[in-house]
Design an enzyme around this catalytic site. Sequence first.
Site, PDB file in Angstrom:
ATOM      1  N   ASN A 294      -3.354  -6.849   8.665  1.00  0.00           N
ATOM      2  CA  ASN A 294      -4.206  -6.849   7.461  1.00  0.00           C
ATOM      3  C   ASN A 294      -4.097  -8.178   6.709  1.00  0.00           C
ATOM      4  OD1 ASN A 294      -2.757  -6.301   4.652  1.00  0.00           O
ATOM      5  ND2 ASN A 294      -1.517  -5.399   6.277  1.00  0.00           N
TER       6      ASN A 294
ATOM      7  N   SER B 142       1.913  -5.391   3.456  1.00  0.00           N
ATOM      8  CA  SER B 142       3.357  -5.294   3.722  1.00  0.00           C
ATOM      9  C   SER B 142       4.148  -6.376   2.991  1.00  0.00           C
ATOM     10  CB  SER B 142       3.625  -5.354   5.225  1.00  0.00           C
ATOM     11  OG  SER B 142       2.828  -6.335   5.840  1.00  0.00           O
TER      12      SER B 142
ATOM     13  N   CYS C  24       0.870  -1.186   0.000  1.00  0.00           N
ATOM     14  CA  CYS C  24       0.000   0.000   0.000  1.00  0.00           C
ATOM     15  C   CYS C  24       0.904   1.233   0.000  1.00  0.00           C
ATOM     16  CB  CYS C  24      -0.855  -0.004   1.258  1.00  0.00           C
ATOM     17  SG  CYS C  24       0.175   0.026   2.737  1.00  0.00           S
TER      18      CYS C  24
ATOM     19  N   HIS D 127       5.508  -5.017   8.710  1.00  0.00           N
ATOM     20  CA  HIS D 127       5.547  -6.386   9.214  1.00  0.00           C
ATOM     21  C   HIS D 127       5.832  -7.386   8.094  1.00  0.00           C
ATOM     22  CE1 HIS D 127       3.203  -5.283  13.087  1.00  0.00           C
ATOM     23  NE2 HIS D 127       4.499  -5.195  13.245  1.00  0.00           N
TER      24      HIS D 127
ATOM     25  N   GLU E 176       0.263  -0.494  16.233  1.00  0.00           N
ATOM     26  CA  GLU E 176      -0.573   0.667  15.891  1.00  0.00           C
ATOM     27  C   GLU E 176      -1.487   1.025  17.065  1.00  0.00           C
ATOM     28  OE1 GLU E 176      -2.831   0.498  12.165  1.00  0.00           O
ATOM     29  OE2 GLU E 176      -4.294   1.842  13.088  1.00  0.00           O
TER      30      GLU E 176
HETATM   31  S1  SF4 Z   1      -2.305  -0.668   5.568  1.00  0.00           S
HETATM   32 FE1  SF4 Z   1      -1.420   0.669   7.140  1.00  0.00          FE
HETATM   33  S2  SF4 Z   1       0.384   1.550   6.143  1.00  0.00           S
HETATM   34 FE2  SF4 Z   1      -0.939   0.756   4.505  1.00  0.00          FE
HETATM   35  S3  SF4 Z   1      -2.213   2.530   3.869  1.00  0.00           S
HETATM   36 FE3  SF4 Z   1      -3.345   1.324   5.401  1.00  0.00          FE
HETATM   37  S4  SF4 Z   1      -2.868   2.402   7.323  1.00  0.00           S
HETATM   38 FE4  SF4 Z   1      -1.313   3.001   5.852  1.00  0.00          FE
END
Ligand code: SF4
Length: 321
Positions: free
Chosen positions: A232, A275, A18, A47, A133
């Site tokens: 995520n 990530s 992202c 991560h 976070e």
């Molecule tokens: S996953 Fe985390 S680092 Fe990526 S855009 Fe969303 S808030 Fe930002």
Amino acid sequence: MAEKPALKVLLCSPRGFCAGVVRAIESVERALAIYGKPVYVRHEIVHNRYVVDELRAKGAIFVEELSEVPEGDAPVVFSAHGVPRAVPVEAAQRKLFTLDATCPLVTKVHREAEIHHRRGREIVLIGHAGHPEVIGTMGQLPAGAISLVQTLAEADAFTPRDVNNLAYVTQTTLSVQDTATIVERLKQRFPAIVGPHKEDICYATTNRQEAVKLVAPTVDAMVVVGAPNSSNSQRLKEVAERAGCPRAALLQRAADIDWAMFGNIARLGVTAGASAPEVLVEEILDAFAERYTLSVETVSATEEEMFFPLPRPLREPQAAE
Ligand code: SF4
């Protein structure tokens, strides 16, 4: 030699990096290029072990706390997950040179929490205990200002000081569906609670989950490329299972594939957490290609064009002429 069986691969789009992760990794790389080795990074910048190992090989030193950073002028980068307020305060006291790679969408949640607090509201943070976070967001305000709610049961059990003076914020990388359920329950119990227009779940988390929802019901198995400590990525695996995929695996590398789980499949869904670099998706596809004849199709939920500029000291200087 026996012919390899056919395997249709449905590649989710968007997947992988992202804008916040790209910015965080580039921050470390730019810091290394501008200031030289070493560059300290507080916590895994994102991560993913592969990303961390690559940066370590280039001269980054990863620490968990500032106390591990020696005196001197080497830069210290804060990870994309954000840090409690005490961290920059400590860094300023020690005169450390810091570069904040906190994702702007996490910073936005910090600012929301601050505004609620300034307006005298008690704050509920929907998120997972122990995630950096969440530690960072809770650490923006004095102890007791924010209460963490992780589940529907905790939303039911939560007792506010004043039902008419409540607000909520959320972690950015949660399940869209679970969070909506918790928010709904909080609104039923406390109709005066205020919050963001949508939840604070970021565009990248939402879009990756949407793409998985399209693919997961149509495949025999699903691979999520990502790390076990990546929130995520974990949510993508859950979303795949809930969407009806009988087998879903979170894999860091091709070596982690449990082939017993992927025997006898004709259709495979593939995605990657925010990530996880694309090179790891390719590595895993290559491993499947050794056993199957692949035909790959991309299934897109939406286009992404998000971009975050680097922290100011790392931006390219204006050309002199
Ligand atoms: S996953 Fe985390 S680092 Fe990526 S855009 Fe969303 S808030 Fe930002």
